[in-house]
Enzyme design. Sequence first.
Site, PDB file in Angstrom:
ATOM      1  N   ILE A 225      57.788   1.864  -2.999  1.00  0.00           N
ATOM      2  CA  ILE A 225      56.716   2.203  -2.066  1.00  0.00           C
ATOM      3  C   ILE A 225      57.236   2.541  -0.671  1.00  0.00           C
ATOM      4  O   ILE A 225      56.480   3.089   0.141  1.00  0.00           O
ATOM      5  CB  ILE A 225      55.653   1.083  -1.988  1.00  0.00           C
ATOM      6  CG1 ILE A 225      56.232  -0.193  -1.370  1.00  0.00           C
ATOM      7  CG2 ILE A 225      55.067   0.801  -3.352  1.00  0.00           C
ATOM      8  CD1 ILE A 225      55.169  -1.252  -1.101  1.00  0.00           C
TER       9      ILE A 225
ATOM     10  N   LYS B 163      52.633   2.676   2.700  1.00  0.00           N
ATOM     11  CA  LYS B 163      53.749   2.600   3.649  1.00  0.00           C
ATOM     12  C   LYS B 163      54.182   3.983   4.115  1.00  0.00           C
ATOM     13  O   LYS B 163      54.270   4.243   5.316  1.00  0.00           O
ATOM     14  CB  LYS B 163      54.927   1.861   3.011  1.00  0.00           C
ATOM     15  CG  LYS B 163      54.569   0.543   2.350  1.00  0.00           C
ATOM     16  CD  LYS B 163      53.912  -0.449   3.303  1.00  0.00           C
ATOM     17  CE  LYS B 163      53.583  -1.756   2.601  1.00  0.00           C
ATOM     18  NZ  LYS B 163      52.920  -2.725   3.497  1.00  0.00           N
TER      19      LYS B 163
ATOM     20  N   ASP C 181      60.056  -0.794  -7.660  1.00  0.00           N
ATOM     21  CA  ASP C 181      58.970  -0.647  -6.699  1.00  0.00           C
ATOM     22  C   ASP C 181      59.509   0.196  -5.537  1.00  0.00           C
ATOM     23  O   ASP C 181      60.313  -0.277  -4.731  1.00  0.00           O
ATOM     24  CB  ASP C 181      58.526  -2.033  -6.213  1.00  0.00           C
ATOM     25  CG  ASP C 181      57.337  -1.985  -5.267  1.00  0.00           C
ATOM     26  OD1 ASP C 181      57.207  -0.982  -4.550  1.00  0.00           O
ATOM     27  OD2 ASP C 181      56.558  -2.946  -5.234  1.00  0.00           O
TER      28      ASP C 181
ATOM     29  N   TYR D 255      59.905  -9.740  -1.347  1.00  0.00           N
ATOM     30  CA  TYR D 255      58.582  -9.725  -0.701  1.00  0.00           C
ATOM     31  C   TYR D 255      57.795 -10.973  -1.092  1.00  0.00           C
ATOM     32  O   TYR D 255      57.572 -11.223  -2.277  1.00  0.00           O
ATOM     33  CB  TYR D 255      57.855  -8.455  -1.130  1.00  0.00           C
ATOM     34  CG  TYR D 255      56.382  -8.403  -0.850  1.00  0.00           C
ATOM     35  CD1 TYR D 255      55.873  -8.625   0.434  1.00  0.00           C
ATOM     36  CD2 TYR D 255      55.479  -8.100  -1.865  1.00  0.00           C
ATOM     37  CE1 TYR D 255      54.509  -8.563   0.679  1.00  0.00           C
ATOM     38  CE2 TYR D 255      54.110  -8.025  -1.629  1.00  0.00           C
ATOM     39  CZ  TYR D 255      53.640  -8.268  -0.353  1.00  0.00           C
ATOM     40  OH  TYR D 255      52.284  -8.200  -0.113  1.00  0.00           O
TER      41      TYR D 255
END
Length: 435
Positions: free
Chosen positions: A232, A272, A230, A145
């Site tokens: 999410i 998300k 992570d 990202y």
Amino acid sequence: MGLLSRKATCNSHGQDSSYFLGWQEYEKNPYDEVKNPQGIIQMGLAENQLSFDILESWLAENTDAASFRREGQSIFKELALFQDYHGLPAFKRALVDFMAEIRGNKVTFDPNHIVLTAGATSANETLMFCLAEQGDAFLLPTPYYPGFDRDLKWRTGVEIVPIQCTSSNRFQITASALEEAYQQAQRKNLRVKGVLLTDPSNPLGTTMTRNELDLLVNFITDKEIHLISDEIYSGTVFNSPEFVSVMEVLEDRKLEKTQVWERVHSVYSLSKDLGLPGFRVGAIYSKDPVVVAAATKMSSFGLVSSQTQYLLSAMLSDKKFTKEYIAKNQNRLQKQQSKLVAGLEKAGIGCLESNAGLFCWVDMRHLLRSDTFEAEMELWKRIVYDVKLNISPGSSCHCSEPGWFRVCFANMSEDTLKLAMQRLKFFVGSITLTT
């Protein structure tokens, strides 16, 4: 200029990345079906706008929660005065239960080990402050990202060292790539404090294999470093293989009583899975009591409002709602992703097979003038300015191979997606005619 701090005047925020530049071009000329049909279609924003009707239906049926009432009585004053940075206990319980439900209840979470933050951005940065000193390094598998260059580095001074992954094995992590990244950090005199991964992956839209997760746990055990997962996008998995949380791997391997148990930390958010980025709800989950205590103190710089916590505690405590939402949202994501893949295929473009996320990792290497990142940027500029689609070039995600792009599909209607694919097909056809 001398009156300002170096932080205020430095250029290390990452705002000059093509990832953010594409957003800026979109904002100058945003597509609108009626007002600006020739504008730029935003396909560089990983937002989930497919299931707002489910959320709004729940709000209409639960007016007490939406108007800050409890059993018909206003609690506005109570919420307006609440500012405990530990968070509302009811919300923390509801959040960990939702996290477990998304993971098929194969792993449970203790609300005493969760820290609320103003989104995942704040959660990741807070973990950097807790786990590393300025000049230390974290290893990240590529592509990753683009915002991590800002979130992890800008204020903390932590360095990112890439774990180079390639298309030859679908960008999966290998033992040799991990070791090479570690050695590269050492050659730069950087102390490696951990590995950070996104699972499901942003930008790949894939879930980590259990072999990869086992490899990572073995690696951080051997090197005596941390692992941040992570997660999410964990609720966006719409196809097999199913999502496996690193916490599930730790429990399966019976590592609860070992030191590595306290060196694995998770990040979560409702931006998300629930499509609520504006609510700024993130969380850190850690079994290290020192990390939990320090992160809780730091969270005072970015709290989740008590009104938001109250509303979402009611929503997430409604098990009938959460079950319906998760199933319908995943079904809608699958259908929208299939339409993107089909549209790309009609344009003669392939993509990495994916099973999660709000985007696809699209292969446009055959459209490059040459196998270089300069050619990738040329193609990207044509797609943004001529085709009027904002997509994210792989180089902004630190991909080691030119010609890959992240294309988002969940932040638009089916008609807008269809138009975007028509534009792209026409563009590819024009390239074919001129070569």
